[in-house]
Design an enzyme around this catalytic site. Structure first.
Site, PDB file in Angstrom:
ATOM      1  N   GLU A   1     -12.754   5.735  -9.136  1.00 33.09           N
ATOM      2  CA  GLU A   1     -12.295   7.069  -8.740  1.00 33.09           C
ATOM      3  C   GLU A   1     -11.177   7.566  -9.646  1.00 33.09           C
ATOM      4  O   GLU A   1     -10.362   6.793 -10.107  1.00 33.09           O
ATOM      5  CB  GLU A   1     -11.680   7.026  -7.340  1.00 33.09           C
ATOM      6  CG  GLU A   1     -12.590   6.569  -6.257  1.00 33.09           C
ATOM      7  CD  GLU A   1     -11.860   6.495  -4.904  1.00 33.09           C
ATOM      8  OE1 GLU A   1     -12.447   5.945  -3.980  1.00 33.09           O
ATOM      9  OE2 GLU A   1     -10.713   6.975  -4.804  1.00 33.09           O
TER      10      GLU A   1
ATOM     11  N   CYS B   1      -4.727  10.818 -11.479  1.00 29.95           N
ATOM     12  CA  CYS B   1      -4.443   9.469 -10.997  1.00 29.95           C
ATOM     13  C   CYS B   1      -5.660   8.625 -11.373  1.00 29.95           C
ATOM     14  O   CYS B   1      -6.777   8.935 -10.966  1.00 29.95           O
ATOM     15  CB  CYS B   1      -4.255   9.530  -9.477  1.00 29.95           C
ATOM     16  SG  CYS B   1      -4.061   7.916  -8.729  1.00 29.95           S
TER      17      CYS B   1
ATOM     18  N   CYS C   1      -9.553  -4.719  -6.255  1.00 25.86           N
ATOM     19  CA  CYS C   1      -8.163  -5.160  -6.419  1.00 25.86           C
ATOM     20  C   CYS C   1      -7.980  -6.455  -5.644  1.00 25.86           C
ATOM     21  O   CYS C   1      -8.527  -6.621  -4.562  1.00 25.86           O
ATOM     22  CB  CYS C   1      -7.226  -4.076  -5.880  1.00 25.86           C
ATOM     23  SG  CYS C   1      -5.472  -4.476  -6.068  1.00 25.86           S
TER      24      CYS C   1
ATOM     25  N   CYS D   1      -3.173  -5.720  -0.183  1.00 22.85           N
ATOM     26  CA  CYS D   1      -2.231  -5.000   0.697  1.00 22.85           C
ATOM     27  C   CYS D   1      -2.986  -4.559   1.952  1.00 22.85           C
ATOM     28  O   CYS D   1      -4.049  -3.972   1.864  1.00 22.85           O
ATOM     29  CB  CYS D   1      -1.638  -3.787  -0.024  1.00 22.85           C
ATOM     30  SG  CYS D   1      -0.719  -4.219  -1.511  1.00 22.85           S
TER      31      CYS D   1
ATOM     32  N   CYS E   1      -4.148  -0.794   2.636  1.00 20.29           N
ATOM     33  CA  CYS E   1      -4.826  -0.074   1.557  1.00 20.29           C
ATOM     34  C   CYS E   1      -6.339  -0.257   1.616  1.00 20.29           C
ATOM     35  O   CYS E   1      -6.826  -1.371   1.832  1.00 20.29           O
ATOM     36  CB  CYS E   1      -4.283  -0.580   0.223  1.00 20.29           C
ATOM     37  SG  CYS E   1      -5.091   0.133  -1.207  1.00 20.29           S
TER      38      CYS E   1
ATOM     39  N   GLY F   1      -6.642  -0.685  -8.104  1.00 23.09           N
ATOM     40  CA  GLY F   1      -6.302  -1.761  -9.032  1.00 23.09           C
ATOM     41  C   GLY F   1      -4.810  -1.974  -9.181  1.00 23.09           C
ATOM     42  O   GLY F   1      -4.005  -1.119  -8.821  1.00 23.09           O
ATOM     43  N   GLU F   2      -4.461  -3.140  -9.703  1.00 21.32           N
ATOM     44  CA  GLU F   2      -3.065  -3.446 -10.004  1.00 21.32           C
ATOM     45  C   GLU F   2      -2.929  -3.462 -11.534  1.00 21.32           C
ATOM     46  O   GLU F   2      -3.380  -4.401 -12.195  1.00 21.32           O
ATOM     47  CB  GLU F   2      -2.682  -4.810  -9.388  1.00 21.32           C
ATOM     48  CG  GLU F   2      -1.356  -5.391  -9.847  1.00 21.32           C
ATOM     49  CD  GLU F   2      -0.180  -4.397  -9.813  1.00 21.32           C
ATOM     50  OE1 GLU F   2      -0.030  -3.661  -8.839  1.00 21.32           O
ATOM     51  OE2 GLU F   2       0.583  -4.366 -10.801  1.00 21.32           O
TER      52      GLU F   2
ATOM     53  N   SER G   1       5.942  -0.374  -5.813  1.00 22.78           N
ATOM     54  CA  SER G   1       5.572  -0.190  -4.407  1.00 22.78           C
ATOM     55  C   SER G   1       6.324  -1.219  -3.579  1.00 22.78           C
ATOM     56  O   SER G   1       5.906  -2.371  -3.494  1.00 22.78           O
ATOM     57  CB  SER G   1       4.063  -0.397  -4.236  1.00 22.78           C
ATOM     58  OG  SER G   1       3.372   0.505  -5.063  1.00 22.78           O
ATOM     59  N   LEU G   2       7.414  -0.810  -2.990  1.00 20.78           N
ATOM     60  CA  LEU G   2       8.226  -1.752  -2.217  1.00 20.78           C
ATOM     61  C   LEU G   2       7.781  -1.766  -0.752  1.00 20.78           C
ATOM     62  O   LEU G   2       7.420  -2.807  -0.215  1.00 20.78           O
ATOM     63  CB  LEU G   2       9.713  -1.395  -2.353  1.00 20.78           C
ATOM     64  CG  LEU G   2      10.688  -2.474  -1.903  1.00 20.78           C
ATOM     65  CD1 LEU G   2      10.603  -3.710  -2.782  1.00 20.78           C
ATOM     66  CD2 LEU G   2      12.124  -1.945  -1.895  1.00 20.78           C
TER      67      LEU G   2
ATOM     68  N   ASN H   1      -1.219   7.347   4.586  1.00 17.49           N
ATOM     69  CA  ASN H   1      -2.534   7.949   4.750  1.00 17.49           C
ATOM     70  C   ASN H   1      -3.385   6.988   5.562  1.00 17.49           C
ATOM     71  O   ASN H   1      -3.754   5.922   5.053  1.00 17.49           O
ATOM     72  CB  ASN H   1      -3.168   8.075   3.352  1.00 17.49           C
ATOM     73  CG  ASN H   1      -3.526   9.491   3.025  1.00 17.49           C
ATOM     74  OD1 ASN H   1      -3.987  10.244   3.874  1.00 17.49           O
ATOM     75  ND2 ASN H   1      -3.317   9.840   1.772  1.00 17.49           N
TER      76      ASN H   1
ATOM     77  N   CYS I   1      -5.982   5.949  -1.830  1.00 17.87           N
ATOM     78  CA  CYS I   1      -6.596   5.014  -2.768  1.00 17.87           C
ATOM     79  C   CYS I   1      -7.884   4.383  -2.267  1.00 17.87           C
ATOM     80  O   CYS I   1      -7.890   3.732  -1.230  1.00 17.87           O
ATOM     81  CB  CYS I   1      -5.656   3.844  -3.003  1.00 17.87           C
ATOM     82  SG  CYS I   1      -4.297   4.251  -4.002  1.00 17.87           S
TER      83      CYS I   1
HETATM   84  N1  SAH Z   1      -1.427  -1.539  -7.447  1.00 21.49           N
HETATM   85  C1  SAH Z   1      -0.487  -0.514  -7.765  1.00 21.49           C
HETATM   86  C2  SAH Z   1      -1.084   0.860  -7.998  1.00 21.49           C
HETATM   87  C3  SAH Z   1      -2.187   1.309  -7.088  1.00 21.49           C
HETATM   88  S1  SAH Z   1      -1.760   1.772  -5.422  1.00 21.49           S
HETATM   89  C4  SAH Z   1       0.611  -0.465  -6.725  1.00 21.49           C
HETATM   90  O1  SAH Z   1       0.540  -1.210  -5.764  1.00 21.49           O
HETATM   91  O2  SAH Z   1       1.578   0.264  -6.913  1.00 21.49           O
HETATM   92  C5  SAH Z   1      -0.798   3.217  -5.580  1.00 21.49           C
HETATM   93  C6  SAH Z   1       0.151   3.461  -4.425  1.00 21.49           C
HETATM   94  O3  SAH Z   1      -0.549   3.891  -3.239  1.00 21.49           O
HETATM   95  C7  SAH Z   1       0.906   2.218  -4.005  1.00 21.49           C
HETATM   96  O4  SAH Z   1       2.237   2.537  -3.748  1.00 21.49           O
HETATM   97  C8  SAH Z   1       0.181   1.821  -2.745  1.00 21.49           C
HETATM   98  O5  SAH Z   1       0.936   0.964  -1.951  1.00 21.49           O
HETATM   99  C9  SAH Z   1      -0.097   3.165  -2.129  1.00 21.49           C
HETATM  100  N2  SAH Z   1      -1.099   3.203  -1.080  1.00 21.49           N
HETATM  101  C10 SAH Z   1      -2.190   2.446  -0.927  1.00 21.49           C
HETATM  102  N3  SAH Z   1      -2.865   2.783   0.190  1.00 21.49           N
HETATM  103  C11 SAH Z   1      -2.181   3.807   0.744  1.00 21.49           C
HETATM  104  C12 SAH Z   1      -2.374   4.590   1.911  1.00 21.49           C
HETATM  105  N4  SAH Z   1      -3.404   4.391   2.694  1.00 21.49           N
HETATM  106  N5  SAH Z   1      -1.471   5.562   2.174  1.00 21.49           N
HETATM  107  C13 SAH Z   1      -0.424   5.778   1.353  1.00 21.49           C
HETATM  108  N6  SAH Z   1      -0.196   5.074   0.228  1.00 21.49           N
HETATM  109  C14 SAH Z   1      -1.057   4.094  -0.054  1.00 21.49           C
END
Ligand code: SAH
Length: 342
Positions: free
Chosen positions: A90, A103, A110, A114, A117, A157-158, A212-213, A288, A331
């Protein structure tokens, strides 16, 4: 055969020298690829027939096929692309007052897992090559007939789990002979691979870094981000400090607001304490909701109070304006829905 977009300018120069060609040919080829946007070697009319034939033997032009396009009311457009091996990825285009940003996806699936996600449900199949990342920008610009001015590597992806290809992609995206997108207009987001953050710091790029903390302590972070067991918050803070000393640049801290999990005033205070004195900026993101995860979005009141608390405690922060909420823009949602046959 290699995808021609996988090669950086430096790699192409080395290749040309190795086949007895002159260095400046790399400039010519890059001009055709990234400025004039031709899609085959025959059109590169300032190259010799010999060189064109040699290039045709060693390289090909990879293609992305647009499978589905969804447009939201706020003009966010989500594109589902098919790679040459049939895998789906995507890319999301967002319209801003300063231009268009994209984006992009960095891996098929991935492995970070998380819990909140939608991407992580589909394990990593493979890394994307640099060219496959570049093609998302190029193909989308061509599909839309518009120039994209900003890139965020925040799709599926990371990126730091695909480090070498990411670096090649960033090189061609930023290079004035390539896509020529300013370093400060590009952002890479990582879930916090501390060792890679340090390696990235050593590159001394002007490209933005976001981490992403999503939690103010290890207990909460362990629950939602399995990677925290390997790189706990202390390791991330140490990597941030290292990055600061090497680059003197500000880092963005991403923090998704999840109801009853990480959205209380005590968490805001804890986060402020954690980040005190660091050159960071906190981007609060309304969660989201996705079908596959049990989490809910924080209330507007909690998000505002959280933001206010951070600011009162001396932390620069904003609450991200949402885009594309009506089109599964979180995502990996479009891809996972498609793969389930929705
Ligand atoms: N792997 C990388 C980049 C991809 S995710 C990372 O972790 O940063 C991009 C961002 O979207 C990250 O901050 C992730 O935690 C966040 N994200 C993933 N799912 C989400 C959701 N359902 N709602 C809001 N943010 C989300």
């Amino acid at each position: 055969m290699t995808n021609i977009y996988d090669y950086t300018h430096k790699m192409l120069t080395e290749y040309l020298l190795s086949i007895g060609e002159k260095k400046y040919r790399a400039n010519q080829i890059f001009e055709w690829l990234y400025k004039k946007r031709v899609k085959n070697f025959e059109e590169m009319t300032n190259l010799s027939d010999n060189l064109i034939n040699k290039l045709k033997e060693d390289f090909y032009f990879s293609k992305l096929e647009l499978i589905l396009k969804q447009e939201s009311i706020d003009k966010t457009v989500k594109c589902l692309y098919k790679l040459e091996d049939g895998n789906l990825i995507e890319a999301v285009v967002m319209s801003h007052n300063y231009g268009y940003s994209i984006c992009i996806t960095s891996q098929v699936g991935c492995n970070m897992g998380c819990r909140f996600c939608a991407s992580g449900l589909l394990k990593k199949q493979r890394n994307l090559t640099a060219g496959e990342m570049l093609s998302q920008v190029i193909t989308t610009e061509e599909n839309f007939g518009k120039r994209i001015s900003h890139i965020v590597v925040m799709g599926i992806g990371e990126p730091f789990d695909n480090y070498e290809n990411l670096m090649r992609f960033l090189d061609n995206a930023n290079n004035h002979k390539g896509l020529e997108i300013g370093a400060r207009h590009i952002t890479v987001s990582t879930c916090g691979l501390a060792n890679k953050i340090k390696e990235y710091a050593d590159e001394k790029l002007q490209i933005n870094l976001a981490i992403s903390l999503h939690a103010s302590n290890n207990e909460i972070r362990n629950e939602i981000m399995p990677i925290n067991k390997k790189y706990p918050i202390e390791a991330i803070i140490e990597a941030i400090k290292y990055y600061m000393t090497k680059t003197n640049r500000r880092i963005t801290i991403e923090y998704i607001m999840i109801k009853d999990l990480n959205d209380k005033v005590i968490h805001a205070k804890e986060l402020a304490e954690l980040l005190k004195g660091l050159n960071v900026y906190v981007n609060l993101i309304p969660y989201n909701e996705v079908l596959e995860a049990p989490y809910k979005r924080s209330s507007k009141e909690n998000m505002s109070l959280f933001l206010k608390t951070l600011k009162e405690n001396g932390i620069n922060s904003t609450l991200r304006k949402e885009q594309g909420h009506d089109i599964d823009a979180a995502c990996g949602q479009l891809r996972s829905q498609k793969m389930k046959g929705k």
